[in-house]
Design an enzyme around this catalytic site. Structure first.
Site: not given
Length: 285
Positions: A143, A69, A187
């Site tokens: 992100n 990622d 998060s």
């Protein structure tokens, strides 16, 4: 439809040369044209396919990343201003944002070559640090933007403003401002909700707040956020996508708002977001 494909390998992964050879052999067999950033191509034996990195967004119609990622995040931000769609080939562990696993490499690339995919747009964030009346622009986040204390055990106090209105004051280790894309990252680990990628919203999640009533807040992605940082020490930072770190000082204000650029991700019909949730986050246990 024939496309010129840009390949962005993560050269720090041991398996990369093997998978890159497998990928390029398949592309060549299919008659597909491809290029690789010159600084990488020259070290991996692909001089004939080398192209200056600055020129690639103007020459390619689709990009493939080889890595996890983090690799995809880096390249997606690089290509977002040029609206080039990107597809990640997962050489990492979780690979939540990547679309192709190694065991399905050829099938995935066949879908790319035959145009058997859709393109999904994701919102991005701009940030700025305001200090002594001067504003310093910060690069794009796909992100999240994270304000956090450093090695000191003491909490920092964060005053949160949404659309110009004082919304909350957190004594906490920090705060995460996340896109829907980032909602499955830091998060989520901090207790934030999972947000479907088609929702153009922003999630605000405090990190270890010293209060019993702090919750994540989900807001319209068009609303501007400002966070005033209050502390008696200087060991604080703004981190963008877990990759770029900027020092913060007491009384700095961090402004965060939706960017005009969008990341564009390749998506296959049999590999949607909720199916990825099922497989990647252990929901089949």
């Amino acid at each position: 439809m024939q496309k010129k494909i840009g390949i962005y390998p993560n050269i720090n992964k041991e398996i990369t040369p093997l998978i890159l050879a497998r990928l390029t052999d398949y592309l060549s067999a299919q008659g597909a044209e491809f290029c690789i950033p010159a600084d990488i191509a020259s070290t991996m034996g692909y001089a004939a396919q080398a192209l200056d990195r600055e020129l690639m967004p103007h020459e390619i119609s689709i990009a493939l990343t080889l890595g996890g990622d983090g690799t995809l995040l880096t390249v997606a931000k690089e290509l977002a201003p040029h609206s080039v769609p990107i597809c990640g080939i997962n050489l990492g562990q979780l690979g939540f944002l990547t679309q192709i696993n190694i065991d399905e490499l050829e099938k995935g690339i066949e879908n790319i070559i035959t145009n058997n995919f859709t393109v999904e747009e994701r919102i991005m964030l701009n940030s700025a640090i305001i200090r002594d009346g001067k504003e310093m622009a910060i690069p794009l986040a796909l992100n999240d933007a994270v304000i956090s204390k450093g090695s000191f055990a003491r909490l920092i106090r964060l005053k949160l403003y949404i659309a110009g209105q004082l919304t909350a004051t957190y004594p906490a280790d920090g705060i995460i401002i996340s896109t829907s894309t980032g909602s499955t990252g830091y998060s989520l680990s901090a207790g934030g909700p999972i947000i479907g990628p088609n929702l153009k919203v922003v999630v605000i999640t405090p990190i270890c707040p010293h209060t019993l009533n702090a919750r994540s807040i989900v807001i319209n992605g068009k609303e501007e956020i400002a966070v005033e940082v209050q502390a008696t020490h200087c060991d604080m930072a703004l981190t963008i996508d877990g990759q770029k770190v900027y020092e913060l000082l007491p009384d700095d204000v961090v402004k965060i708002y939706r960017a005009t650029q969008k990341a564009r991700f390749v998506r296959f019909k049999n590999n949607g977001f909720y199916q990825t949730l099922y497989g990647k986050l252990g929901r089949n246990d």
